[in-house]
Design a protein around this motif. Structure first.
Motif, short mmCIF file in Angstrom:
data_model
loop_
_atom_site.label_atom_id
_atom_site.label_comp_id
_atom_site.label_asym_id
_atom_site.label_seq_id
_atom_site.Cartn_x
_atom_site.Cartn_y
_atom_site.Cartn_z
N LEU A 9 1.13 11.33 -1.59
CA LEU A 9 1.35 9.89 -1.69
C LEU A 9 1.24 9.42 -3.14
CD1 LEU A 9 -0.63 8.74 1.45
CD2 LEU A 9 1.83 8.45 1.11
N LEU A 10 0.31 9.99 -3.89
CA LEU A 10 0.17 9.63 -5.30
C LEU A 10 1.40 10.03 -6.09
CD1 LEU A 10 -3.57 10.58 -5.85
CD2 LEU A 10 -2.59 8.32 -6.18
N THR A 60 -7.39 10.47 11.43
CA THR A 60 -7.14 11.71 12.16
C THR A 60 -5.93 12.48 11.63
OG1 THR A 60 -5.92 10.46 13.84
CG2 THR A 60 -8.24 10.92 14.28
N GLN A 61 -4.97 11.78 11.05
CA GLN A 61 -3.75 12.45 10.57
C GLN A 61 -3.70 12.58 9.05
OE1 GLN A 61 -1.63 13.76 12.89
NE2 GLN A 61 -3.15 13.00 14.34
N LEU A 62 -4.74 12.15 8.36
CA LEU A 62 -4.73 12.18 6.90
C LEU A 62 -5.41 13.44 6.38
CD1 LEU A 62 -3.85 10.40 4.45
CD2 LEU A 62 -6.24 9.63 4.34
N THR A 63 -4.82 14.05 5.35
CA THR A 63 -5.39 15.23 4.70
C THR A 63 -5.45 14.99 3.19
OG1 THR A 63 -3.24 16.29 4.35
CG2 THR A 63 -4.36 16.74 6.46
N PRO A 64 -6.30 15.73 2.48
CA PRO A 64 -6.32 15.62 1.01
C PRO A 64 -4.95 15.91 0.40
CG PRO A 64 -8.28 16.75 1.78
CD PRO A 64 -7.40 16.58 2.98
N ALA A 65 -4.24 16.88 0.94
CA ALA A 65 -2.91 17.20 0.42
C ALA A 65 -1.96 16.03 0.58
CB ALA A 65 -2.36 18.43 1.13
N PRO A 79 0.83 -1.21 0.00
CA PRO A 79 0.00 0.00 0.00
C PRO A 79 0.86 1.26 0.00
CG PRO A 79 0.09 -0.92 2.20
CD PRO A 79 0.80 -1.90 1.30
N MET A 80 0.29 2.36 -0.43
CA MET A 80 1.01 3.63 -0.38
C MET A 80 1.25 4.08 1.05
SD MET A 80 -0.54 6.01 -3.42
CE MET A 80 -2.14 6.26 -2.61
#
Length: 242
Positions: free
Chosen positions: A220-221, A210-215, A202-203
């Motif tokens: 990651l992509l 809680t720690q993930l954002t769209p940015a 997985p990436m």
């Protein structure tokens, strides 16, 4: 060129991703196995086969073939037991709504891609008021083959109008991760059901949102430009039961 959220889609599994319910699913299976006189350890079984339709999971427990009608009856019984056990426990994984809201605001298209039936989907996402976040909902009724086949995620991407290589799948199960790669998509995994070491490539692996954002997803992509090929560590016996 920088990546833009509006060109990408996020596809979420339900069980183990939107909600942390594996232990309740396992308990329901265990009660069913007790009724049927079966000795299988349900939690260990789900750690291997989570994401598969319940009837297919049940096939792996029996040494000899069981009629589909009978398996459907057992699966319905398991679903009833699960709903009773989980009725007062329904809550989203930490940070989920905030992340979904931020992802929509950033421009991501968002889909639900699950092996559950429509009534089971509603039991979770309508109770938790999550349907408002999804542009598309794809479930068991919308595809011929469940995970680890690619159909669920491929159909979600098709309905969203986003190419597979611009889709990110969120999964908690090895079979779901494999389905993402078969669909030619990249994957972010949640360690709600199994340990991080069990996943293939997985990436990113996380315990909640809680720690993930769209940015961070776009980052990651950019860091992982290629889709992994499905691994070969799923046993042939498991696939033979699909």
């Amino acid at each position: 060129m920088p990546l833009h959220a509006s060109d990408h889609a996020l596809i979420f599994d339900m069980d183990g991703v939107l909600i942390d319910n594996t232990r309740y699913q396992a308990k329901a299976f265990q009660l069913l196995f007790r009724e049927l006189g079966l000795q299988t350890n349900a939690l260990n079984l789900l750690k291997r086969l989570n994401g598969m339709p319940a009837t297919n999971i049940l096939k792996t427990v029996y040494r000899n073939p069981v009629p589909e009608k009978e398996l459907k009856t057992y699966a319905d019984r398991r679903e009833f037991l699960y709903r009773v056990l989980y009725w007062n426990k329904r809550q989203e994984v930490a940070g989920l709504s905030n992340f979904l809201q931020a992802a929509r605001a950033a421009g991501f298209k968002i889909a639900l891609g699950t092996g559950s039936a429509p009534e089971t989907i509603g039991y979770i996402i309508d109770h938790l008021n999550l349907r408002r976040f999804f542009d598309v909902v794809v479930g068991k009724a919308d595809v011929d083959r469940g995970k680890p086949h690619a159909d669920t995620f491929s159909e979600a991407a098709k309905q969203l109008g986003i190419p597979p290589d611009r889709c990110v799948v969120f999964e908690d199960a090895v079979l779901g991760e494999q389905a993402a790669y078969k669909a030619k998509m990249r994957c972010i995994c949640l360690s709600t059901s199994i340990s991080s070491s069990k996943f293939q490539t997985p990436m990113h692996v996380m315990k909640d949102f809680t720690q993930l954002t769209p940015a961070r997803v776009l980052e990651l992509l950019e860091q992982n430009p290629y889709t992994p090929k499905p691994g070969k560590h799923i046993s042939e016996r498991d696939y033979a039961k699909l």
